[in-house]
Design a protein around this motif. Sequence first.
Motif, mmCIF file in Angstrom:
data_model
loop_
_atom_site.group_PDB
_atom_site.id
_atom_site.type_symbol
_atom_site.label_atom_id
_atom_site.label_comp_id
_atom_site.label_asym_id
_atom_site.label_seq_id
_atom_site.Cartn_x
_atom_site.Cartn_y
_atom_site.Cartn_z
ATOM 1 N N ALA A 5 65.544 -47.924 -17.649
ATOM 2 C CA ALA A 5 65.780 -46.504 -17.347
ATOM 3 C C ALA A 5 65.264 -45.616 -18.478
ATOM 4 C CB ALA A 5 67.278 -46.270 -17.114
ATOM 5 N N LEU A 6 65.436 -46.086 -19.708
ATOM 6 C CA LEU A 6 64.951 -45.315 -20.862
ATOM 7 C C LEU A 6 63.424 -45.250 -20.855
ATOM 8 C CD1 LEU A 6 66.027 -43.909 -23.482
ATOM 9 C CD2 LEU A 6 65.550 -46.044 -24.667
ATOM 10 N N ARG A 7 62.808 -46.400 -20.568
ATOM 11 C CA ARG A 7 61.341 -46.451 -20.505
ATOM 12 C C ARG A 7 60.846 -45.463 -19.446
ATOM 13 N NH1 ARG A 7 61.369 -51.852 -20.847
ATOM 14 N NH2 ARG A 7 61.345 -52.123 -18.598
ATOM 15 N N HIS A 8 61.507 -45.464 -18.282
ATOM 16 C CA HIS A 8 61.126 -44.541 -17.209
ATOM 17 C C HIS A 8 61.284 -43.088 -17.660
ATOM 18 C CE1 HIS A 8 60.601 -42.835 -13.246
ATOM 19 N NE2 HIS A 8 61.707 -42.156 -13.426
ATOM 20 N N PHE A 9 62.365 -42.801 -18.386
ATOM 21 C CA PHE A 9 62.578 -41.439 -18.882
ATOM 22 C C PHE A 9 61.378 -40.978 -19.719
ATOM 23 C CE2 PHE A 9 63.804 -38.625 -22.330
ATOM 24 C CZ PHE A 9 64.366 -37.568 -21.629
ATOM 25 N N TYR A 10 60.932 -41.846 -20.637
ATOM 26 C CA TYR A 10 59.812 -41.450 -21.492
ATOM 27 C C TYR A 10 58.491 -41.400 -20.722
ATOM 28 C CZ TYR A 10 62.994 -41.527 -25.375
ATOM 29 O OH TYR A 10 64.048 -41.236 -26.205
ATOM 30 N N GLU A 11 58.342 -42.244 -19.711
ATOM 31 C CA GLU A 11 57.135 -42.172 -18.875
ATOM 32 C C GLU A 11 57.052 -40.819 -18.165
ATOM 33 O OE1 GLU A 11 56.915 -46.985 -18.046
ATOM 34 O OE2 GLU A 11 57.611 -45.650 -16.444
ATOM 35 N N VAL A 12 58.210 -40.329 -17.711
ATOM 36 C CA VAL A 12 58.231 -39.006 -17.065
ATOM 37 C C VAL A 12 57.794 -37.925 -18.055
ATOM 38 C CG1 VAL A 12 59.756 -37.252 -16.023
ATOM 39 C CG2 VAL A 12 59.946 -39.665 -15.326
ATOM 40 N N GLN A 13 58.292 -38.015 -19.292
ATOM 41 C CA GLN A 13 57.914 -37.013 -20.306
ATOM 42 C C GLN A 13 56.414 -37.080 -20.596
ATOM 43 O OE1 GLN A 13 60.544 -35.111 -21.092
ATOM 44 N NE2 GLN A 13 61.658 -36.585 -19.842
ATOM 45 N N VAL A 14 55.899 -38.298 -20.723
ATOM 46 C CA VAL A 14 54.474 -38.455 -21.039
ATOM 47 C C VAL A 14 53.617 -37.898 -19.910
ATOM 48 C CG1 VAL A 14 52.642 -40.179 -21.311
ATOM 49 C CG2 VAL A 14 54.742 -40.371 -22.667
ATOM 50 N N THR A 15 54.022 -38.176 -18.659
ATOM 51 C CA THR A 15 53.283 -37.664 -17.496
ATOM 52 C C THR A 15 53.287 -36.135 -17.485
ATOM 53 O OG1 THR A 15 53.877 -39.652 -16.279
ATOM 54 C CG2 THR A 15 53.141 -37.755 -14.968
ATOM 55 N N GLU A 16 54.422 -35.555 -17.859
ATOM 56 C CA GLU A 16 54.539 -34.091 -17.872
ATOM 57 C C GLU A 16 53.612 -33.478 -18.927
ATOM 58 O OE1 GLU A 16 56.139 -31.973 -15.972
ATOM 59 O OE2 GLU A 16 55.790 -30.175 -17.191
ATOM 60 N N TRP A 17 53.518 -34.123 -20.104
ATOM 61 C CA TRP A 17 52.783 -33.527 -21.214
ATOM 62 C C TRP A 17 51.337 -33.982 -21.322
ATOM 63 C CZ3 TRP A 17 54.336 -29.542 -24.400
ATOM 64 C CH2 TRP A 17 55.646 -29.083 -24.174
ATOM 65 N N ALA A 18 50.962 -35.046 -20.597
ATOM 66 C CA ALA A 18 49.589 -35.564 -20.694
ATOM 67 C C ALA A 18 48.518 -34.503 -20.417
ATOM 68 C CB ALA A 18 49.413 -36.766 -19.759
ATOM 69 N N PRO A 19 48.722 -33.589 -19.441
ATOM 70 C CA PRO A 19 47.657 -32.623 -19.161
ATOM 71 C C PRO A 19 47.256 -31.778 -20.368
ATOM 72 C CG PRO A 19 49.222 -32.662 -17.343
ATOM 73 C CD PRO A 19 49.818 -33.502 -18.450
ATOM 74 N N CYS A 20 48.147 -31.582 -21.326
ATOM 75 C CA CYS A 20 47.742 -30.760 -22.494
ATOM 76 C C CYS A 20 46.635 -31.486 -23.273
ATOM 77 C CB CYS A 20 48.929 -30.372 -23.369
ATOM 78 S SG CYS A 20 49.502 -31.606 -24.519
ATOM 79 N N VAL A 21 46.666 -32.809 -23.255
ATOM 80 C CA VAL A 21 45.608 -33.576 -23.922
ATOM 81 C C VAL A 21 44.340 -33.563 -23.062
ATOM 82 C CG1 VAL A 21 44.971 -35.825 -24.860
ATOM 83 C CG2 VAL A 21 47.341 -35.003 -25.070
ATOM 84 N N GLU A 22 44.512 -33.756 -21.759
ATOM 85 C CA GLU A 22 43.343 -33.745 -20.861
ATOM 86 C C GLU A 22 42.621 -32.397 -20.940
ATOM 87 O OE1 GLU A 22 45.514 -34.670 -17.327
ATOM 88 O OE2 GLU A 22 45.817 -36.761 -17.931
ATOM 89 N N GLN A 23 43.396 -31.306 -20.995
ATOM 90 C CA GLN A 23 42.781 -29.976 -21.104
ATOM 91 C C GLN A 23 42.067 -29.810 -22.441
ATOM 92 O OE1 GLN A 23 46.209 -27.535 -20.329
ATOM 93 N NE2 GLN A 23 46.173 -27.944 -18.114
ATOM 94 N N ALA A 24 42.639 -30.381 -23.505
ATOM 95 C CA ALA A 24 41.997 -30.286 -24.823
ATOM 96 C C ALA A 24 40.673 -31.057 -24.841
ATOM 97 C CB ALA A 24 42.937 -30.809 -25.915
ATOM 98 N N VAL A 25 40.648 -32.195 -24.128
ATOM 99 C CA VAL A 25 39.388 -32.942 -24.014
ATOM 100 C C VAL A 25 38.373 -32.089 -23.244
ATOM 101 C CG1 VAL A 25 38.287 -34.992 -23.013
ATOM 102 C CG2 VAL A 25 40.502 -35.215 -24.174
ATOM 103 N N ALA A 26 38.831 -31.478 -22.137
ATOM 104 C CA ALA A 26 37.938 -30.646 -21.318
ATOM 105 C C ALA A 26 37.415 -29.447 -22.112
ATOM 106 C CB ALA A 26 38.673 -30.175 -20.065
ATOM 107 N N ARG A 27 38.247 -28.894 -23.006
ATOM 108 C CA ARG A 27 37.827 -27.743 -23.820
ATOM 109 C C ARG A 27 36.960 -28.166 -25.003
ATOM 110 N NH1 ARG A 27 43.478 -25.766 -23.262
ATOM 111 N NH2 ARG A 27 43.909 -26.952 -25.145
#
Lengths: 212, 212
Positions: free
Chosen positions: B130-152
């Motif tokens: 359950a803890l692992r899943h909790f952090y996976e949700v956080q990572v999924t939520e915040w991953a786009p900020c990295v993807e956008q930085a790559v795109a920029r």
Amino acid sequence: MSPDSEPEPEPGTLRPGGRTARVRTAVLRAAGDVLAERGVDRLDLSDVARRAEVGKTTVYRRWGSVPALVADLLVDMAEQSLPREETGSLLGDLRAGALLVQRTLADPRRGALFRAVIAAATCDARTAAALRHFYEVQVTEWAPCVEQAVARGELPAGTDPSQVVRAVSAPLYYELLTTGTAPDAPAAERAALAARAAAVAGVYVHGQRLMG
Amino acid sequence: MSPDSEPEPEPGTLRPGGRTARVRTAVLRAAGDVLAERGVDRLDLSDVARRAEVGKTTVYRRWGSVPALVADLLVDMAEQSLPREETGSLLGDLRAGALLVQRTLADPRRGALFRAVIAAATCDARTAAALRHFYEVQVTEWAPCVEQAVARGELPAGTDPSQVVRAVSAPLYYELLTTGTAPDAPAAERAALAARAAAVAGVYVHGQRLMG
């Protein structure tokens, strides 16, 4: 002579290599085994005495409580920890430190032991203080690699050695504690490279000002 | 109608906002309070039912065990977690993420709750999942900020978003868990700057080769 008939000194203060030291070694080994196998909740002084083949009275008289025993185990772990390697370069030194942490956390017994001790520290102040001391010893041991890198001009003046040393360990412990998976060698490499990159960029300079 | 007389659905599947949801909210609130105050060892379903003012039978029937209750609490924490901020720059986004983690860990109730749940995960597989899943949700939520930085063009192509997001959190959790001290705002700033510096240097590029 009964196993409990001699006066009980503070752990480890009397005749290193004598009976006192042998008893401590056996008891801490057994305590570490129980912690690694079953966690701190199942740590019981009588059980440790039985495993260590040491009189129960000795264990109760010398350590007295589970937190005191765990604290002494952490003192012993700090004493036993390996001296740092000196490779001549910051990255080499950080890599050696990262691999030491990674191998410790990936070792089944020692990884489980660290998880148990960190869990125990969340609900016991004495264990928390002993854990903090354990990491202070590690930081003190590894800090010179940062000081030498500053002296060699690899890192900016004013870089906080403890911040750099702790930056190497942080992702490895975070992986173990949040995913339950032991970090692998590439994770150690990333930890060393990341800590170096941040340190080179000046992130760990004392009194670092916010920058855009 | 007795509090236990309706059929028991899976937690949260029936009539959101209805009695099922209200019971779950009250029970999870009480469970979180007990965890934060006393740790997982003292978490007892009867005590939670009493604090939540919910029938004991309901709590036992719906959750059944402490690990199941803690797992459902983590599901709820993941559902309640704040959406990421978008600031338009990588550093701004990482800073927002670091401050979110830092404020959570520095909050007395939530910091204690995270320490308790992480401790519980070290000795229970269901809580660990359950803890692992909790952090996976956080990572999924915040991953786009990295993807956008790559795109920029702020970060190299092939940068692993989850590595960067986790690099921001790691030093903050490590500080809490090894020193017992909640990280402060400067620690959040260092975490964001360090993760950016390492990411910019290419440390988190997929299949990154060892480099000297």
